[in-house]
Scaffold this active site. Structure first.
Site, PDB file in Angstrom:
ATOM      1  CG  MET A   3      -8.372   7.644   7.157  1.00  0.00           C
ATOM      2  SD  MET A   3      -9.435   6.152   6.527  1.00  0.00           S
ATOM      3  CE  MET A   3      -9.814   5.672   8.170  1.00  0.00           C
TER       4      MET A   3
ATOM      5  CE  LYS B 230       2.133   3.185 -10.663  1.00  0.00           C
ATOM      6  NZ  LYS B 230       3.547   2.385 -10.295  1.00  0.00           N
TER       7      LYS B 230
ATOM      8  CG  ASP C  57      -2.141  -0.641   0.997  1.00  0.00           C
ATOM      9  OD1 ASP C  57      -2.185  -0.808  -0.068  1.00  0.00           O
ATOM     10  OD2 ASP C  57      -2.941  -0.794   2.247  1.00  0.00           O
TER      11      ASP C  57
END
Ligand code: SAH
Length: 505
Positions: free
Chosen positions: A173, A58, A36
């Site tokens: 986050m 990706k 990751d």
């Protein structure tokens, strides 16, 4: 039956030393690694070179679609009988979607194991000096996603309980949603003076900590342009940082240092600087290769019994010399009648690895030191073997010959220079973000000049402190127009690291 298996491995929060032993073991046996954005790429060095490396960032476009594709990829690769490591930042089961990946594997009948990792909140807590719990302050901590409810009208978080029920709250986050989340805690009863810390890129050399309170942290983050990834720690424990901060108090913290060395040797010195908090950019300027011909060295090794002294002036000389002996089927016993001189403690240690205790280790770790020690002995008609690099100085052979000795100095290895600088080093130099460059031999600086061209090198190093390991290297720096700012008293890597520390403190 297929041997395919997936290991979900927690990579830890960033510092590559914070992975578990079990995690490293899994990487060592991996056929495929799917990693990751938040997993430190340096960890891939534990995997075999032949392992397939797939960057999960990706795969796929949108978030969810990407997750489905990752699940299918894991199932497909393990289905081919491969050992797959799914390397995830922090811990796989803390906001890592590891649970979903395991469900997909279970549904497909693929065996899996989960290796925990140090989650970002725990890493940030340790490296920012903010204990998440503390006997006198709080006995509870909650890990919360900062994204919950972002696309929904109703949040599934019970803000009443979170605000007042948990002593410490850590948001993951939560940078883009910082203002909203802080407001929620305020609205649900938490005091506006509650201390808050944002910890970005925790445990890495880029770690940034921004401290404020529930009422002002969002403004502060906005003013300073604070960016993800970061955890937000809310609670009275944040105040402990003032006393317990250590990571960003280390002497070279925030300093970017270019280390020019032979690629094979850079690790040891870089580790000394990293331990002091520096960000190290390695810049190999030397590549060691075999001599163009082994003829002269082979001749000397076959005649070892005829020499009185073997003089070794670098770790590389020791390695190449003993490796060549080995290749010729000769071992340390061939040195029975020959005394050994090693220049400097590192060279002496290396010689000992091959079963030889040096007879002489001059206290001055350079060629002149060797000459001065030998000048106290009767060297007349002594036969000296001095295996060395192709571009070595002539001091030892010249001066020992003056003392009446016979000196053979076959080339044991050559220094050549790589064609270009690593892109991240070049980028940092161009951006003028480098604080210091270190040179540990004349060839490191000479080769850098050859790689860049003298003029460009001088231009790129404007405003960059130059550190040299000793007077000979410093002289080479000056000859190329560089001013030397840092030079230790003794010519060792430890002394150089200490001199850097003193310079920047
Ligand atoms: N599984 C991971 C979390 C993944 S969610 C873990 O256990 O740590 C991604 C969030 O983790 C980021 O938005 C950020 O909030 C946090 N994070 C991950 N690495 C971080 C780091 N080095 N410093 C600060 N926050 C980090």
């Amino acid at each position: 039956m297929s041997n395919g298996i997936v290991y979900l491995v927690g990579a830890g929060p960033g510092d590559p030393a914070l992975i578990t032993l079990r995690g490293v073991e899994c990487l060592k046996h991996a056929d495929v690694i799917v990693y990751d954005y938040l997993a430190n790429e340096l960890l891939l060095c534990h995997a075999p070179e032949t392992a397939e490396r797939i960057y999960a960032g990706k795969i796929g476009g949108r978030h969810n679609q990407g997750q489905d594709e990752i699940n299918s990829l894991l199932v497909a690769k393990a289905g081919e009988g491969k050992v797959v490591v799914r390397l995830k930042g922090g811990d796989p089961f803390v906001f890592g979607r590891g649970g979903e990946e395991c469900e997909a594997l279970r549904d497909a009948g693929i065996p899996f194991e989960v290796v925990p990792g140090v989650t970002a909140a725990v890493g940030a807590s340790a490296y920012a000096g903010i204990p998440l719990t503390h006997r006198e302050i709080t006995a509870s901590v909650a890990f919360v996603t900062g994204q919950e409810g972002k696309d929904k009208d109703e949040s599934s978080i019970d803000w009443d309980r979170l605000s007042l029920g948990s002593g410490t709250v850590v948001f993951y986050m939560g940078v883009t949603t910082l203002r909203r989340n802080m407001l929620r805690l305020l609205e649900h009863g938490r005091s506006p003076d509650t201390p808050v810390a944002l910890v970005r890129w925790a445990t890495t050399p880029c770690q940034q900590v921004l401290v404020g309170t529930l009422s002002n942290i969002a403004d502060r983050a906005e003013e300073s342009g604070f960016k993800p990834p970061a955890v937000t720690i809310v609670g009275e424990v944040v105040a402990l940082r003032e006393k317990l901060q250590w990571f960003d108090r280390r002497p070279l913290c925030g300093r970017k240092i270019v280390v020019t060395r032979a690629a094979e040797q850079a690790g040891e010195f870089s580790a000394k600087l990293t331990a002091r908090g520096a960000t190290v950019l390695e810049c190999p300027t030397i590549r060691l290769v075999e001599p163009e011909s082994w003829q002269l060295l082979d001749l000397a090794i076959r005649e070892l019994h005829s020499y009185d002294w073997l003089v070794l002036t670098s770790v590389n000389a020791v390695r190449y010399f003993f490796q060549r002996m080995h290749a010729l089927g000769v071992d340390a016993r061939a040195l029975a009648g020959c005394r050994v001189c090693a220049v400097g403690p590192k060279t002496a240690d290396e010689v000992q690895l091959f079963g030889i205790r040096p007879d002489l280790v001059p206290s001055d770790y350079k060629a002149e030191g060797v000459v001065s020690e030998f000048s106290r002995l009767d060297m007349l008609n002594n036969r000296i073997l001095f295996p060395r690099a192709d571009k070595a100085r002539d001091v030892i052979p010249r001066d020992l010959k003056k003392m009446g000795a016979h000196v053979d100095s076959p080339v044991a290895y050559r220094n050549i220079f790589p064609e270009r600088l690593p892109p991240e080093t070049l980028f940092a130099l161009e951006k003028r973000s480098v604080d210091c460059i270190t040179f540990t031999s004349s060839s490191t600086v000479q080769n850098l000049a050859a790689m860049l061209g003298e003029e460009l090198m001088l231009d790129m190093l404007k405003g960059v402190a130059v550190a040299s390991i000793g007077p000979i290297t410093s002289k080479s720096c000056r000859e190329l127009g560089l001013k030397v700012d840092i030079e230790p008293q003794s010519y060792t890597l430890d002394a150089l690291a200490e001199a850097l520390e003193a310079h920047f403190c």
